[in-house]
Design a protein around this motif. Sequence first.
Motif, PDB file in Angstrom:
ATOM      1  N   LEU A  79       0.855  -1.216  -0.109  1.00  0.00           N
ATOM      2  CA  LEU A  79       0.042  -0.107   0.160  1.00  0.00           C
ATOM      3  C   LEU A  79       0.780   1.205   0.151  1.00  0.00           C
ATOM      4  N   SER A  80       2.145   1.158  -0.378  1.00  0.00           N
ATOM      5  CA  SER A  80       3.148   2.149  -0.259  1.00  0.00           C
ATOM      6  C   SER A  80       2.858   2.737  -1.577  1.00  0.00           C
ATOM      7  N   SER A  81       2.958   3.916  -1.892  1.00  0.00           N
ATOM      8  CA  SER A  81       2.889   4.813  -3.229  1.00  0.00           C
ATOM      9  C   SER A  81       4.110   5.403  -3.764  1.00  0.00           C
ATOM     10  N   SER A  82       4.364   5.239  -4.936  1.00  0.00           N
ATOM     11  CA  SER A  82       5.500   5.799  -5.636  1.00  0.00           C
ATOM     12  C   SER A  82       5.217   7.190  -6.512  1.00  0.00           C
ATOM     13  N   SER A  83       4.079   7.434  -6.609  1.00  0.00           N
ATOM     14  CA  SER A  83       3.704   8.490  -7.611  1.00  0.00           C
ATOM     15  C   SER A  83       2.279   8.945  -7.010  1.00  0.00           C
ATOM     16  N   PRO A  84       1.992  10.198  -7.464  1.00  0.00           N
ATOM     17  CA  PRO A  84       0.622  10.879  -7.071  1.00  0.00           C
ATOM     18  C   PRO A  84      -0.409  10.057  -7.718  1.00  0.00           C
ATOM     19  N   LEU A  85      -0.257   9.179  -8.746  1.00  0.00           N
ATOM     20  CA  LEU A  85      -1.516   8.623  -9.230  1.00  0.00           C
ATOM     21  C   LEU A  85      -1.763   7.269  -8.354  1.00  0.00           C
ATOM     22  N   ASP A  86      -0.510   6.721  -8.098  1.00  0.00           N
ATOM     23  CA  ASP A  86      -0.546   5.503  -7.172  1.00  0.00           C
ATOM     24  C   ASP A  86      -0.959   5.894  -5.931  1.00  0.00           C
ATOM     25  N   LYS A  87      -0.765   6.939  -5.203  1.00  0.00           N
ATOM     26  CA  LYS A  87      -1.127   7.381  -3.967  1.00  0.00           C
ATOM     27  C   LYS A  87      -2.691   7.672  -3.934  1.00  0.00           C
ATOM     28  N   LYS A  88      -3.223   8.145  -5.014  1.00  0.00           N
ATOM     29  CA  LYS A  88      -4.806   8.485  -5.250  1.00  0.00           C
ATOM     30  C   LYS A  88      -5.458   7.092  -5.354  1.00  0.00           C
ATOM     31  N   ILE A  89      -4.969   6.108  -5.917  1.00  0.00           N
ATOM     32  CA  ILE A  89      -5.505   4.872  -6.241  1.00  0.00           C
ATOM     33  C   ILE A  89      -5.522   4.086  -4.677  1.00  0.00           C
ATOM     34  N   LYS A  90      -4.313   4.099  -4.220  1.00  0.00           N
ATOM     35  CA  LYS A  90      -4.238   3.224  -2.994  1.00  0.00           C
ATOM     36  C   LYS A  90      -4.979   3.880  -1.835  1.00  0.00           C
ATOM     37  N   THR A  91      -5.255   5.365  -1.738  1.00  0.00           N
ATOM     38  CA  THR A  91      -5.727   5.972  -0.761  1.00  0.00           C
ATOM     39  C   THR A  91      -7.431   5.633  -1.022  1.00  0.00           C
ATOM     40  N   THR A  92      -7.811   5.638  -2.198  1.00  0.00           N
ATOM     41  CA  THR A  92      -9.203   5.247  -2.612  1.00  0.00           C
ATOM     42  C   THR A  92      -9.578   3.838  -2.220  1.00  0.00           C
ATOM     43  N   LEU A  93      -8.512   3.004  -2.418  1.00  0.00           N
ATOM     44  CA  LEU A  93      -8.614   1.574  -1.934  1.00  0.00           C
ATOM     45  C   LEU A  93      -8.830   1.346  -0.613  1.00  0.00           C
ATOM     46  N   ILE A  94      -8.088   2.181   0.277  1.00  0.00           N
ATOM     47  CA  ILE A  94      -8.061   2.013   1.690  1.00  0.00           C
ATOM     48  C   ILE A  94      -9.543   2.592   2.180  1.00  0.00           C
ATOM     49  N   THR A  95      -9.929   3.736   1.556  1.00  0.00           N
ATOM     50  CA  THR A  95     -11.164   4.292   2.080  1.00  0.00           C
ATOM     51  C   THR A  95     -12.287   3.595   1.680  1.00  0.00           C
ATOM     52  N   ASP A  96     -12.224   2.773   0.671  1.00  0.00           N
ATOM     53  CA  ASP A  96     -13.323   2.093   0.233  1.00  0.00           C
ATOM     54  C   ASP A  96     -13.485   0.726   1.183  1.00  0.00           C
ATOM     55  N   THR A  97     -12.130   0.330   1.278  1.00  0.00           N
ATOM     56  CA  THR A  97     -12.314  -0.966   2.372  1.00  0.00           C
ATOM     57  C   THR A  97     -12.881  -0.494   3.696  1.00  0.00           C
ATOM     58  N   LEU A  98     -12.336   0.314   4.309  1.00  0.00           N
ATOM     59  CA  LEU A  98     -12.767   0.663   5.585  1.00  0.00           C
ATOM     60  C   LEU A  98     -14.167   1.238   5.624  1.00  0.00           C
TER      61      LEU A  98
END
Length: 142
Positions: A79-98
């Motif tokens: 869930l670490s991110s290496s780019s702004p797009l990756d961060k946006k995708i993974k933040t959305t994933l975590i939010t949706d999961t919670l």
Amino acid sequence: ESLSAGSWFSKNGVDYNSVMSNIKDAVIKTCIAHEPAITTSYSRCTKNRNVCFEIYGFDILLDNKLRPHLLEINISPSLSSSSPLDKKIKTTLITDTLNLIGVMPTIVSLMIKRWNQYSKNDYLARKAREANSTLQTVQLKW
């Protein structure tokens, strides 16, 4: 200019919903095929399988006819991110999961606030016990 997948499909005359439906179908069929292994894994971790979850990452490749092909499944993907797009995708994933498991932002905020308060109170109580113990030791020496 960056385009979302939906806008790219629309711009190129492709039915985005149809492609996504095919991708979801591939993911669901994969989960059904591996259900025995998944449930066995859960049963090793807990007695009640309704109290845990796991995130799987599905790597899907679309061919020239936009048919999905499963490349791999990542168990507990990073869930670490290496780019702004990756961060946006993974933040959305975590939010949706919670949200999916029933944790709402106000509840998380309240939990953090209570945890911080508990930690602070626990720390202060421990320091008071230590100070009281030191004071009793000093009194005994006199």
